[in-house]
Design an enzyme around this catalytic site. Sequence first.
Site, PDB file in Angstrom:
ATOM      1  N   ASP A  10      -7.432  13.178 -25.125  1.00  0.00           N
ATOM      2  CA  ASP A  10      -7.479  11.787 -24.668  1.00  0.00           C
ATOM      3  C   ASP A  10      -6.774  10.966 -25.751  1.00  0.00           C
ATOM      4  OD1 ASP A  10      -8.029   9.159 -24.104  1.00  0.00           O
ATOM      5  OD2 ASP A  10     -10.078   9.543 -23.436  1.00  0.00           O
ATOM      6  N   GLU A  62      -0.613   4.859  -0.422  1.00  0.00           N
ATOM      7  CA  GLU A  62      -1.432   6.066  -0.671  1.00  0.00           C
ATOM      8  C   GLU A  62      -0.571   7.322  -0.541  1.00  0.00           C
ATOM      9  OE1 GLU A  62      -4.951   6.154   1.762  1.00  0.00           O
ATOM     10  OE2 GLU A  62      -5.745   4.375   0.765  1.00  0.00           O
ATOM     11  N   THR A 119      -4.604   5.852 -21.521  1.00  0.00           N
ATOM     12  CA  THR A 119      -4.381   4.539 -20.934  1.00  0.00           C
ATOM     13  C   THR A 119      -2.960   4.135 -21.325  1.00  0.00           C
ATOM     14  OG1 THR A 119      -5.369   3.525 -22.880  1.00  0.00           O
ATOM     15  CG2 THR A 119      -6.785   3.742 -20.945  1.00  0.00           C
ATOM     16  N   LYS A 165      -2.690   0.265 -24.699  1.00  0.00           N
ATOM     17  CA  LYS A 165      -3.109   0.113 -26.100  1.00  0.00           C
ATOM     18  C   LYS A 165      -1.845   0.170 -26.976  1.00  0.00           C
ATOM     19  CE  LYS A 165      -7.814   1.759 -25.258  1.00  0.00           C
ATOM     20  NZ  LYS A 165      -7.947   2.542 -24.019  1.00  0.00           N
ATOM     21  N   TYR A 191       0.853  -1.206   0.000  1.00  0.00           N
ATOM     22  CA  TYR A 191       0.000   0.000   0.000  1.00  0.00           C
ATOM     23  C   TYR A 191       0.876   1.239   0.000  1.00  0.00           C
ATOM     24  CZ  TYR A 191      -5.007  -0.601   0.226  1.00  0.00           C
ATOM     25  OH  TYR A 191      -6.300  -0.801  -0.114  1.00  0.00           O
ATOM     26  N   ARG A 246      -2.302  -2.707 -18.054  1.00  0.00           N
ATOM     27  CA  ARG A 246      -3.579  -1.997 -18.006  1.00  0.00           C
ATOM     28  C   ARG A 246      -3.497  -0.940 -16.924  1.00  0.00           C
ATOM     29  NH1 ARG A 246      -7.077  -4.816 -21.262  1.00  0.00           N
ATOM     30  NH2 ARG A 246      -8.549  -3.166 -20.861  1.00  0.00           N
TER      31      ARG A 246
HETATM   32  N1  DSN Z   1     -13.618   1.355 -25.321  1.00  0.00           N
HETATM   33  C1  DSN Z   1     -12.226   0.985 -25.250  1.00  0.00           C
HETATM   34  C2  DSN Z   1     -11.743   0.632 -26.621  1.00  0.00           C
HETATM   35  O1  DSN Z   1     -11.439   1.510 -27.416  1.00  0.00           O
HETATM   36  O2  DSN Z   1     -11.724  -0.538 -26.921  1.00  0.00           O
HETATM   37  C3  DSN Z   1     -11.506   2.057 -24.637  1.00  0.00           C
HETATM   38  O3  DSN Z   1     -12.092   2.394 -23.425  1.00  0.00           O
END
Ligand code: DSN
Length: 420
Positions: free
Chosen positions: A202, A58, A228, A231, A56, A237
């Site tokens: 984003d 925080e 994120t 990808k 942990y 993740r």
């Molecule tokens: N919806 C997801 C995608 O593009 O697959 C991303 O959050």
Amino acid sequence: MHVPALNALTQADQELAGLIQGEAERQHDTLRMIASENYVSQAVLEATGTVLTNKYSEGYPGKRYYEGQKFIDPIEELAIARAKSVFGVDHANVQPYSGSPANLAVYMALAKPGDTIMGMALPMGGHLTHGWSVSATGAWFRAVQYTVRREDGRIDFDEVRDIALRERPKIIFSGGTAIPRTIDFPRFAEIAREVDAVLVADIAHIAGLIAGGAHPSPVGHAEVISTTTHKTLRGPRGAMLMSDEKHAKALDKAVFPGLQGGPHNHTTAGIAVALGEAAKPEFRTYAHQIVANARALADALIERGFDLVSGGTDNHLILLDLTNKGIGGKPAARALDRAGIETNYNTVPYDTRKPFDPSGVRLGTPALTTRGLTEAQMPQVADWISRAVDAAVKDDEPALNTIAAEVRELLAGYPMPGWH
Ligand code: DSN
């Protein structure tokens, strides 16, 4: 077999170990074309499966609410320093659990419930968290949404500007989940400046392309960047928020203690490893290859009579409108999956069908690029997609099985991290 070997797990829980082995084999044998997915490296896999999960912490490095941070602090500092260097930003927060909480933190930092915010509508290629009605962001904020042009599937900046001038949003989101074209961050920034809104980029889908120089960067245009890490960036993740100094404090406060408790330290370590990989010259080659593959695949699909939203792609993804093929996106995606080609069904702009049974299929090239496929294989991939869609229309299950066997045979020659 899964690598690292699942020895202790197999002893302790054979059922679960079997399921993980099965998933690893499935990933090995499948042409994974979900545009938001990838294969992380062996190094990222190892970093995320360590004792860091036990801890942990925080707070932030140097300001924690728990003792025992001797190794955790430098791990998070490393991830932050690498994020700042790879993307060329003043500030990075690597703690958001994933993209949706990261975006929620953006709202918390920059707006109050009920404020007007603006984003691309979900059916046009935007993301749920850019103010779509079923999301908390659409329920708790007054969301206004921009679209794409019906004729060419591209963002209409006259419309974006008109809505912005009329509605005066506090935040404008650029980016999304099914946008096959380059995002014009300077144009968005011009509009945001005109209405005194904060531009948020984003970049979840294209972060790896930006890091590798295969898509223009929003830095210097968007005040806040959300992404994120799993990808095209090819990390675990998780998510990150980046910004100039002006918004750093508010974003940090929104992530913790605003929305989250302890960061997932094993994920932070995986992010640090992935960012280390993204700084290497090979990553630039990978990023450009993703785009070259998507372009080659788009051309080969067009040759086979497919209708592509916006007529092609500039990045890693292709959005097929299957209306002219006489099949919906869902039965097509299901058939493609049985043929060893993993995709997702997707709405297309101005879809006349329902979101759960839309007209489109979304395809992406990041994962197959990581496996080592190049433009040379894209006509073959397009051929399989075309044959599978035809087979789905004719309900020809044996044809799908034949394709799946051909896919497996090709992929046997392309190693996958995490499987031996
Ligand atoms: N919806 C997801 C995608 O593009 O697959 C991303 O959050």
